[in-house]
Design a protein around this motif. Structure first.
Motif, PDB file in Angstrom:
ATOM      1  N   THR A   2     -11.703   9.681  19.033  1.00 13.60           N
ATOM      2  CA  THR A   2     -12.368   9.682  17.748  1.00 13.60           C
ATOM      3  C   THR A   2     -11.362   9.340  16.669  1.00 13.60           C
ATOM      4  O   THR A   2     -10.333   9.975  16.553  1.00 13.60           O
ATOM      5  CB  THR A   2     -12.968  11.067  17.441  1.00 13.60           C
ATOM      6  N   ARG A   3     -11.663   8.325  15.893  1.00 20.42           N
ATOM      7  CA  ARG A   3     -10.783   7.950  14.784  1.00 20.42           C
ATOM      8  C   ARG A   3     -11.652   7.468  13.651  1.00 20.42           C
ATOM      9  O   ARG A   3     -12.517   6.630  13.837  1.00 20.42           O
ATOM     10  CB  ARG A   3      -9.825   6.840  15.217  1.00 20.42           C
ATOM     11  N   VAL A   4     -11.425   7.998  12.485  1.00 17.00           N
ATOM     12  CA  VAL A   4     -12.157   7.578  11.302  1.00 17.00           C
ATOM     13  C   VAL A   4     -11.210   6.764  10.452  1.00 17.00           C
ATOM     14  O   VAL A   4     -10.111   7.209  10.145  1.00 17.00           O
ATOM     15  CB  VAL A   4     -12.669   8.803  10.504  1.00 17.00           C
ATOM     16  N   ALA A   5     -11.634   5.573  10.083  1.00 17.71           N
ATOM     17  CA  ALA A   5     -10.788   4.738   9.235  1.00 17.71           C
ATOM     18  C   ALA A   5     -10.646   5.398   7.878  1.00 17.71           C
ATOM     19  O   ALA A   5     -11.603   5.923   7.327  1.00 17.71           O
ATOM     20  CB  ALA A   5     -11.410   3.355   9.092  1.00 17.71           C
ATOM     21  N   ASP A   6      -9.455   5.414   7.353  1.00 15.91           N
ATOM     22  CA  ASP A   6      -9.196   6.039   6.069  1.00 15.91           C
ATOM     23  C   ASP A   6      -8.104   5.246   5.387  1.00 15.91           C
ATOM     24  O   ASP A   6      -7.094   4.951   5.986  1.00 15.91           O
ATOM     25  CB  ASP A   6      -8.760   7.489   6.258  1.00 15.91           C
ATOM     26  N   THR A   7      -8.355   4.887   4.147  1.00 13.95           N
ATOM     27  CA  THR A   7      -7.327   4.178   3.409  1.00 13.95           C
ATOM     28  C   THR A   7      -6.284   5.176   2.949  1.00 13.95           C
ATOM     29  O   THR A   7      -6.560   6.358   2.777  1.00 13.95           O
ATOM     30  CB  THR A   7      -7.930   3.462   2.191  1.00 13.95           C
ATOM     31  N   THR A   8      -5.085   4.705   2.753  1.00 20.31           N
ATOM     32  CA  THR A   8      -4.031   5.571   2.241  1.00 20.31           C
ATOM     33  C   THR A   8      -4.372   5.905   0.805  1.00 20.31           C
ATOM     34  O   THR A   8      -4.672   5.047   0.004  1.00 20.31           O
ATOM     35  CB  THR A   8      -2.667   4.870   2.309  1.00 20.31           C
ATOM     36  N   ARG A   9      -4.345   7.185   0.507  1.00 22.12           N
ATOM     37  CA  ARG A   9      -4.692   7.637  -0.830  1.00 22.12           C
ATOM     38  C   ARG A   9      -3.550   8.433  -1.402  1.00 22.12           C
ATOM     39  O   ARG A   9      -2.814   9.092  -0.685  1.00 22.12           O
ATOM     40  CB  ARG A   9      -5.930   8.524  -0.787  1.00 22.12           C
ATOM     41  N   ASP A  10      -3.462   8.392  -2.701  1.00 22.90           N
ATOM     42  CA  ASP A  10      -2.517   9.259  -3.385  1.00 22.90           C
ATOM     43  C   ASP A  10      -3.307  10.448  -3.901  1.00 22.90           C
ATOM     44  O   ASP A  10      -4.179  10.305  -4.742  1.00 22.90           O
ATOM     45  CB  ASP A  10      -1.855   8.533  -4.558  1.00 22.90           C
ATOM     46  N   PHE A  11      -3.016  11.600  -3.371  1.00 22.59           N
ATOM     47  CA  PHE A  11      -3.676  12.813  -3.817  1.00 22.59           C
ATOM     48  C   PHE A  11      -2.828  13.450  -4.899  1.00 22.59           C
ATOM     49  O   PHE A  11      -1.610  13.547  -4.758  1.00 22.59           O
ATOM     50  CB  PHE A  11      -3.847  13.800  -2.662  1.00 22.59           C
ATOM     51  N   THR A  12      -3.460  13.907  -5.964  1.00 20.24           N
ATOM     52  CA  THR A  12      -2.713  14.593  -7.006  1.00 20.24           C
ATOM     53  C   THR A  12      -2.412  16.010  -6.541  1.00 20.24           C
ATOM     54  O   THR A  12      -3.047  16.538  -5.626  1.00 20.24           O
ATOM     55  CB  THR A  12      -3.507  14.659  -8.316  1.00 20.24           C
ATOM     56  N   ASP A  13      -1.442  16.629  -7.194  1.00 29.15           N
ATOM     57  CA  ASP A  13      -1.120  18.018  -6.864  1.00 29.15           C
ATOM     58  C   ASP A  13      -2.330  18.912  -7.074  1.00 29.15           C
ATOM     59  O   ASP A  13      -2.591  19.809  -6.273  1.00 29.15           O
ATOM     60  CB  ASP A  13       0.050  18.518  -7.712  1.00 29.15           C
ATOM     61  N   ALA A  14      -3.078  18.666  -8.138  1.00 29.57           N
ATOM     62  CA  ALA A  14      -4.269  19.475  -8.423  1.00 29.57           C
ATOM     63  C   ALA A  14      -5.305  19.336  -7.315  1.00 29.57           C
ATOM     64  O   ALA A  14      -5.946  20.316  -6.926  1.00 29.57           O
ATOM     65  CB  ALA A  14      -4.879  19.084  -9.763  1.00 29.57           C
ATOM     66  N   GLU A  15      -5.478  18.125  -6.799  1.00 26.20           N
ATOM     67  CA  GLU A  15      -6.437  17.914  -5.709  1.00 26.20           C
ATOM     68  C   GLU A  15      -5.985  18.643  -4.452  1.00 26.20           C
ATOM     69  O   GLU A  15      -6.787  19.300  -3.790  1.00 26.20           O
ATOM     70  CB  GLU A  15      -6.603  16.421  -5.434  1.00 26.20           C
ATOM     71  N   LEU A  16      -4.725  18.551  -4.130  1.00 26.31           N
ATOM     72  CA  LEU A  16      -4.223  19.224  -2.936  1.00 26.31           C
ATOM     73  C   LEU A  16      -4.209  20.739  -3.107  1.00 26.31           C
ATOM     74  O   LEU A  16      -4.435  21.472  -2.155  1.00 26.31           O
ATOM     75  CB  LEU A  16      -2.833  18.705  -2.572  1.00 26.31           C
ATOM     76  N   ASP A  17      -3.963  21.196  -4.323  1.00 24.47           N
ATOM     77  CA  ASP A  17      -3.992  22.635  -4.586  1.00 24.47           C
ATOM     78  C   ASP A  17      -5.399  23.208  -4.483  1.00 24.47           C
ATOM     79  O   ASP A  17      -5.567  24.408  -4.269  1.00 24.47           O
ATOM     80  CB  ASP A  17      -3.424  22.951  -5.975  1.00 24.47           C
ATOM     81  N   ALA A  18      -6.409  22.362  -4.636  1.00 14.04           N
ATOM     82  CA  ALA A  18      -7.797  22.825  -4.611  1.00 14.04           C
ATOM     83  C   ALA A  18      -8.294  23.121  -3.198  1.00 14.04           C
ATOM     84  O   ALA A  18      -9.297  23.807  -3.024  1.00 14.04           O
ATOM     85  CB  ALA A  18      -8.715  21.788  -5.265  1.00 14.04           C
ATOM     86  N   VAL A  19      -7.604  22.609  -2.191  1.00 19.71           N
ATOM     87  CA  VAL A  19      -8.029  22.839  -0.807  1.00 19.71           C
ATOM     88  C   VAL A  19      -7.124  23.890  -0.178  1.00 19.71           C
ATOM     89  O   VAL A  19      -6.017  24.145  -0.648  1.00 19.71           O
ATOM     90  CB  VAL A  19      -8.036  21.527   0.024  1.00 19.71           C
ATOM     91  N   SER A  20      -7.598  24.493   0.897  1.00 20.88           N
ATOM     92  CA  SER A  20      -6.816  25.525   1.573  1.00 20.88           C
ATOM     93  C   SER A  20      -5.552  24.917   2.192  1.00 20.88           C
ATOM     94  O   SER A  20      -5.464  23.702   2.401  1.00 20.88           O
ATOM     95  CB  SER A  20      -7.649  26.205   2.656  1.00 20.88           C
ATOM     96  N   ALA A  21      -4.603  25.773   2.493  1.00 20.21           N
ATOM     97  CA  ALA A  21      -3.347  25.310   3.105  1.00 20.21           C
ATOM     98  C   ALA A  21      -3.618  24.585   4.421  1.00 20.21           C
ATOM     99  O   ALA A  21      -3.015  23.549   4.700  1.00 20.21           O
ATOM    100  CB  ALA A  21      -2.399  26.483   3.323  1.00 20.21           C
ATOM    101  N   ARG A  22      -4.520  25.128   5.228  1.00 20.73           N
ATOM    102  CA  ARG A  22      -4.832  24.480   6.512  1.00 20.73           C
ATOM    103  C   ARG A  22      -5.485  23.125   6.284  1.00 20.73           C
ATOM    104  O   ARG A  22      -5.143  22.141   6.942  1.00 20.73           O
ATOM    105  CB  ARG A  22      -5.719  25.367   7.373  1.00 20.73           C
TER     106      ARG A  22
END
Length: 75
Positions: A2-22
Motif C-alpha cells: 500500500t502506497r499513497v502518492a504524496d507530494t513533498t510538503r512544507d509543514f509549519t511548526d503550528a501545523e505540526l504542533d496541532a497533531v499528536s506526537a505519534r
C-alpha cells in the motif's frame, strides 16, 4: 504493498504542533522518507490500521488548519 502518492510538503511548526506526537512522527516519516504504510507499521511496531488512521487524521487536521477552521473539529 500500500502506497499513497504524496507530494513533498512544507509543514509549519503550528501545523505540526496541532497533531499528536505519534501522528507527527508517522506523517513526517511517511512524507520525508517515502515509506509505505507497511514499513511504518513494522518500524514503529503498530498495527497497519493504526498507521493509516493516524496519518489520515493528521492530514485532515492540517487541512482544516490551512482552511482556517478549527483543527479539533471532528468532521
Amino acid at each position: 504493498m500500500t502506497r499513497v502518492a504524496d507530494t513533498t510538503r512544507d509543514f509549519t511548526d503550528a501545523e505540526l504542533d496541532a497533531v499528536s506526537a505519534r501522528q507527527r512522527r508517522l506523517l513526517t516519516t511517511f512524507v520525508n522518507e517515502h515509506c509505505t504504510y507497511e514499513h511504518l507499521a513494522k518500524t514503529f511496531d503498530l498495527p497497519l490500521g493504526t498507521v493509516k488512521s493516524q496519518i489520515s487524521r493528521a492530514r485532515r487536521k492540517i487541512a482544516r488548519l490551512r482552511e482556517g477552521r478549527s483543527p479539533d473539529r471532528t468532521r
